[in-house]
Scaffold this motif. Structure first.
Motif, PDB file in Angstrom:
ATOM      1  N   ILE A  61       0.838  -1.200   0.000  1.00  0.00           N
ATOM      2  CA  ILE A  61       0.000   0.000   0.000  1.00  0.00           C
ATOM      3  C   ILE A  61       0.872   1.249   0.000  1.00  0.00           C
ATOM      4  N   GLY A  62       1.960   1.216   0.744  1.00  0.00           N
ATOM      5  CA  GLY A  62       2.880   2.343   0.750  1.00  0.00           C
ATOM      6  C   GLY A  62       3.512   2.577  -0.619  1.00  0.00           C
ATOM      7  N   GLN A  63       3.887   1.478  -1.281  1.00  0.00           N
ATOM      8  CA  GLN A  63       4.457   1.603  -2.628  1.00  0.00           C
ATOM      9  C   GLN A  63       3.439   2.194  -3.597  1.00  0.00           C
ATOM     10  N   ALA A  64       2.198   1.703  -3.533  1.00  0.00           N
ATOM     11  CA  ALA A  64       1.154   2.190  -4.431  1.00  0.00           C
ATOM     12  C   ALA A  64       0.851   3.663  -4.176  1.00  0.00           C
ATOM     13  N   THR A  65       0.818   4.047  -2.908  1.00  0.00           N
ATOM     14  CA  THR A  65       0.578   5.455  -2.586  1.00  0.00           C
ATOM     15  C   THR A  65       1.657   6.343  -3.201  1.00  0.00           C
TER      16      THR A  65
ATOM     17  N   ASP B 209      -1.843  12.075   1.624  1.00  0.00           N
ATOM     18  CA  ASP B 209      -3.176  11.861   2.175  1.00  0.00           C
ATOM     19  C   ASP B 209      -4.211  11.715   1.065  1.00  0.00           C
ATOM     20  N   THR B 210      -4.130  12.586   0.045  1.00  0.00           N
ATOM     21  CA  THR B 210      -5.095  12.528  -1.052  1.00  0.00           C
ATOM     22  C   THR B 210      -4.921  11.256  -1.872  1.00  0.00           C
ATOM     23  N   ALA B 211      -3.670  10.856  -2.117  1.00  0.00           N
ATOM     24  CA  ALA B 211      -3.410   9.640  -2.889  1.00  0.00           C
ATOM     25  C   ALA B 211      -4.006   8.418  -2.186  1.00  0.00           C
ATOM     26  N   PHE B 212      -3.860   8.359  -0.872  1.00  0.00           N
ATOM     27  CA  PHE B 212      -4.415   7.220  -0.126  1.00  0.00           C
ATOM     28  C   PHE B 212      -5.945   7.257  -0.151  1.00  0.00           C
ATOM     29  N   LYS B 213      -6.544   8.443  -0.031  1.00  0.00           N
ATOM     30  CA  LYS B 213      -8.001   8.554  -0.069  1.00  0.00           C
ATOM     31  C   LYS B 213      -8.550   8.093  -1.417  1.00  0.00           C
ATOM     32  N   VAL B 214      -7.855   8.440  -2.510  1.00  0.00           N
ATOM     33  CA  VAL B 214      -8.295   8.024  -3.837  1.00  0.00           C
ATOM     34  C   VAL B 214      -8.299   6.501  -3.936  1.00  0.00           C
ATOM     35  N   MET B 215      -7.227   5.852  -3.470  1.00  0.00           N
ATOM     36  CA  MET B 215      -7.167   4.386  -3.538  1.00  0.00           C
ATOM     37  C   MET B 215      -8.230   3.750  -2.655  1.00  0.00           C
ATOM     38  N   ARG B 216      -8.452   4.312  -1.493  1.00  0.00           N
ATOM     39  CA  ARG B 216      -9.460   3.755  -0.601  1.00  0.00           C
ATOM     40  C   ARG B 216     -10.853   3.891  -1.207  1.00  0.00           C
ATOM     41  N   ARG B 217     -11.136   5.048  -1.863  1.00  0.00           N
ATOM     42  CA  ARG B 217     -12.428   5.234  -2.491  1.00  0.00           C
ATOM     43  C   ARG B 217     -12.637   4.244  -3.639  1.00  0.00           C
TER      44      ARG B 217
ATOM     45  N   HIS C 219     -15.227  -0.379  -6.197  1.00  0.00           N
ATOM     46  CA  HIS C 219     -15.078  -1.589  -7.009  1.00  0.00           C
ATOM     47  C   HIS C 219     -15.159  -2.867  -6.162  1.00  0.00           C
ATOM     48  N   ASN C 220     -15.465  -2.694  -4.852  1.00  0.00           N
ATOM     49  CA  ASN C 220     -15.612  -3.839  -3.945  1.00  0.00           C
ATOM     50  C   ASN C 220     -14.379  -4.742  -3.994  1.00  0.00           C
ATOM     51  N   ARG C 221     -13.212  -4.109  -3.890  1.00  0.00           N
ATOM     52  CA  ARG C 221     -11.947  -4.841  -3.900  1.00  0.00           C
ATOM     53  C   ARG C 221     -11.175  -4.526  -2.626  1.00  0.00           C
ATOM     54  N   LYS C 222     -10.411  -5.487  -2.159  1.00  0.00           N
ATOM     55  CA  LYS C 222      -9.555  -5.230  -1.019  1.00  0.00           C
ATOM     56  C   LYS C 222      -8.511  -4.185  -1.404  1.00  0.00           C
TER      57      LYS C 222
ATOM     58  N   ARG D  87      -5.519  -3.936  -0.463  1.00  0.00           N
ATOM     59  CA  ARG D  87      -4.225  -4.540  -0.776  1.00  0.00           C
ATOM     60  C   ARG D  87      -4.174  -5.005  -2.228  1.00  0.00           C
ATOM     61  N   ASP D  88      -5.277  -5.616  -2.704  1.00  0.00           N
ATOM     62  CA  ASP D  88      -5.304  -6.104  -4.085  1.00  0.00           C
ATOM     63  C   ASP D  88      -5.230  -4.952  -5.078  1.00  0.00           C
ATOM     64  N   LEU D  89      -5.968  -3.867  -4.794  1.00  0.00           N
ATOM     65  CA  LEU D  89      -5.911  -2.706  -5.678  1.00  0.00           C
ATOM     66  C   LEU D  89      -4.505  -2.116  -5.679  1.00  0.00           C
ATOM     67  N   ALA D  90      -3.894  -2.028  -4.484  1.00  0.00           N
ATOM     68  CA  ALA D  90      -2.546  -1.479  -4.385  1.00  0.00           C
ATOM     69  C   ALA D  90      -1.538  -2.330  -5.163  1.00  0.00           C
ATOM     70  N   ALA D  91      -1.702  -3.663  -5.099  1.00  0.00           N
ATOM     71  CA  ALA D  91      -0.800  -4.547  -5.845  1.00  0.00           C
ATOM     72  C   ALA D  91      -0.915  -4.304  -7.349  1.00  0.00           C
TER      73      ALA D  91
END
Length: 231
Positions: A176-180, A192-200, A205-208, A210-214
């Protein structure tokens, strides 16, 4: 070799296993050494809303062990839910679990069993199940020795499961840190904004996460590049 020396060796052996699958496999391999008559061994594990047998001496035993959970009857379930140790003198005549018992006798020739709950002060992890083709195979020494072995196995299993969970958590945090960092660099966002975008996106998309970050790490961009500039 006496029981104490064998136990000390088993403690060192289980302690050297580097993850829970290897710990479970070694439990199956070393347990027969501590019983007068042991033809097969299986380990049942509690997983959220179900119980399964991930390791056993044979595939047939593993399958028949899991028949207990389908039928909702059997000594393993009794050990996990009610009494910490369940001894069956003869499955051919025991009336407590007739459907499962008859299948064990017919398909494996198993006549006797002894099940020990694997538990710590905080959790029940499952059960250690020992089977013999000899009726009335287990005596009081087997019960006492088995309870010690089960306690040792429970400690080893708890430690290996927690180690697995810690390792998984560390790996998740890293990816997750790498993806951010990738999202920050590619889209010109702060952390902060980058993490919020991934979380949204994870929620939409109903995905974990971690999977999105990978996927972000592998593809070097957000899936479909959607919403990168939104908070």
């Amino acid at each position: 070799m006496d029981f104490e020396h064998r136990l000390a060796e088993a403690v060192r052996d289980l302690g050297s296993q580097h993850d829970s699958p290897h710990t479970l496999q070694r439990m199956v391999e070393i347990t027969p050494e501590f019983f007068h008559s042991s033809d097969s061994v299986g380990v049942s594990v509690v997983e959220r809303d179900r119980i399964r047998t991930p390791v056993a001496s044979t595939e047939t035993l593993r399958r028949l062990d899991e028949v207990q959970y389908e039928l909702r009857q059997g000594p393993c379930l009794e050990a996990i839910r009610r009494e910490a140790t369940i001894v069956v003198d003869d499955l051919a005549t025991d009336e407590r679990w007739p459907d499962w018992g008859r299948r064990m006798v017919a398909e494996l020739g198993v006549r006797a069993s002894i099940s020990f709950r694997l538990f710590s002060s905080d959790d029940t992890w499952g059960a250690l199940n020992v089977y013999s083709r000899q009726p009335r195979a287990f005596d009081q020494d087997d019960v006492r020795h088995g309870q010690v072995i089960a306690a040792m196995c429970a400690v080893a299993l708890a430690r290996s499961v927690k180690d697995d969970q810690l390792q998984s958590a560390l790996e998740t945090r890293t990816v997750i840190g790498q993806a951010t960092g990738i999202v920050m660099e590619r889209y010109g966002l702060d952390a902060d904004t980058a993490f919020k975008v991934m979380r949204r996106l994870s929620s939409e998309h109903n995905r974990k996460l971690r999977d999105l970050a990978a996927e972000v790490v592998a593809e070097r961009h957000l899936p479909r590049c959607a919403g990168a500039s939104e908070d």
